[in-house]
Motif scaffolding. Sequence first.
Motif, PDB file in Angstrom:
ATOM      1  N   ILE A 158      -3.023   1.897  28.212  1.00 28.90           N
ATOM      2  CA  ILE A 158      -3.929   0.844  27.912  1.00 28.90           C
ATOM      3  C   ILE A 158      -4.708   0.989  26.619  1.00 28.90           C
ATOM      4  N   THR A 159      -4.871  -0.140  25.945  1.00 27.72           N
ATOM      5  CA  THR A 159      -5.824  -0.150  24.716  1.00 27.72           C
ATOM      6  C   THR A 159      -7.084  -0.675  25.112  1.00 27.72           C
ATOM      7  N   ILE A 179     -14.331   1.450  17.471  1.00 31.78           N
ATOM      8  CA  ILE A 179     -13.164   2.301  17.776  1.00 31.78           C
ATOM      9  C   ILE A 179     -12.233   1.432  18.535  1.00 31.78           C
ATOM     10  N   VAL A 180     -11.066   1.773  18.614  1.00 31.88           N
ATOM     11  CA  VAL A 180     -10.059   1.531  19.736  1.00 31.88           C
ATOM     12  C   VAL A 180      -9.611   2.755  20.394  1.00 31.88           C
ATOM     13  N   VAL A 181      -9.366   2.908  21.505  1.00 30.07           N
ATOM     14  CA  VAL A 181      -9.075   3.656  22.464  1.00 30.07           C
ATOM     15  C   VAL A 181      -7.898   3.590  23.364  1.00 30.07           C
ATOM     16  N   VAL A 182      -6.816   4.626  23.201  1.00 27.04           N
ATOM     17  CA  VAL A 182      -5.556   4.467  23.953  1.00 27.04           C
ATOM     18  C   VAL A 182      -5.911   5.548  25.119  1.00 27.04           C
ATOM     19  N   TRP A 183      -5.571   4.974  26.462  1.00 28.15           N
ATOM     20  CA  TRP A 183      -5.868   5.731  27.599  1.00 28.15           C
ATOM     21  C   TRP A 183      -4.944   5.270  28.672  1.00 28.15           C
ATOM     22  N   PHE A 201     -16.914   2.847  33.167  1.00 28.97           N
ATOM     23  CA  PHE A 201     -17.296   4.328  32.853  1.00 28.97           C
ATOM     24  C   PHE A 201     -16.786   4.671  31.598  1.00 28.97           C
ATOM     25  N   LEU A 202     -15.464   4.481  31.415  1.00 29.50           N
ATOM     26  CA  LEU A 202     -14.725   4.876  30.106  1.00 29.50           C
ATOM     27  C   LEU A 202     -15.397   4.224  28.911  1.00 29.50           C
ATOM     28  N   SER A 203     -15.903   2.809  29.124  1.00 30.40           N
ATOM     29  CA  SER A 203     -16.382   1.948  28.038  1.00 30.40           C
ATOM     30  C   SER A 203     -17.848   2.615  27.589  1.00 30.40           C
ATOM     31  N   VAL A 256      -7.325  10.473  27.720  1.00 28.50           N
ATOM     32  CA  VAL A 256      -7.463   9.749  26.251  1.00 28.50           C
ATOM     33  C   VAL A 256      -6.527  10.276  25.308  1.00 28.50           C
ATOM     34  N   GLU A 257      -5.307   9.457  24.941  1.00 32.45           N
ATOM     35  CA  GLU A 257      -4.449   9.748  23.999  1.00 32.45           C
ATOM     36  C   GLU A 257      -4.620   9.802  22.677  1.00 32.45           C
ATOM     37  N   GLU A 258      -5.364   8.830  22.358  1.00 33.94           N
ATOM     38  CA  GLU A 258      -6.022   8.452  20.923  1.00 33.94           C
ATOM     39  C   GLU A 258      -7.082   7.711  20.720  1.00 33.94           C
TER      40      GLU A 258
END
Length: 345
Positions: A158-159, A179-183, A201-203, A256-258
Amino acid sequence: MERSNLIHYEEKEAKTRSGMAALILTTLVILAAIAGIVYGSILLARLGPASAAGIFLVVTGSVYISVFSWFPYIGLKIIKPNEALVLTLFGKYYGTIKKEGFYFVNPFVTAVNPAAGTTSTSSATVTPQKGATTVPGTSVQVTGMPSFTSKKISLKVITMNNDTQKVNDQLGNPIIIGIVVVWKVINPTKAVFNVDNYKEFLSIQCDSALRNIVRLYPYDTYGDDNEKTLRGSSQEIAMKLRDEIQSKVEIAGLDVEEARITHLAYAPEIAAAMLQRQQASAIIDARQMIVDGAVGMVEMALKKLSAGNIVDLDEERKAAMVSNLLVVLCGNRDAQPVVNSGSLY
């Protein structure tokens, strides 16, 4: 609740049976109950109320169809690829289904997903009240309607693109950064039980990690090319940002991949001043390059004149020649030539 207690949920596979076999068996039982009702009705028609078997078949079949026939269908679960279902039984963790397929589980179990929405947004046309206006293409929040939000947890990548926020860099300059987070979710059990809502929580952790990283680096430097900056060291900043977020969301079973910066700019209140500073720095660098080149050209001209014995200049004439050449080479405008028809001396 202590942090150590939050990570004691060991993921286990839920006890399941073949969903297709359960569906066929349940359907056959319903058909048998219907057949019993029909046969009992025939007996009652032939023998009258004295037929105990007819009464038993009709009553039993009717009670089963009206009360119990739908109950086994609750236990039928369909899991698609990259989906998971976390189940509880009377408040206790029952197990997790992660493999795609058609399953039958205990009908009393309940799927748990705190991140699933509890209200639905409908884009259907709603008749406005008199005097009200509607904007085409907008969605309308519908209240009072049942919500059928799925309790399944997606295991897909998910992005997440958080809103931009204002943060002070190492030098105290306010900057606007996003930022953009790929998880993805790798442990649905932790995602459900260790945090209230793993998406929120992630946000929040992304915003916190972003502030912690940004305050360690300046937006840009002027003169020191070896210093790491937010603008110039994007790859290293991205790696540190990813590690910072991963350390915070490990408890929620997320991977978190990226993580990369998508927006970076000075805040509006200092953007004009910083632009002037950049322009001044660029002008100084350009002038320095022009002066270095002009000095080299003057030196080369004097050496060639002396080596070829073209003209013999004393120190005073050399100084005048150097001054004139520097004016011509370093000036902002083209020099106007002046022809001297008289003697040089």
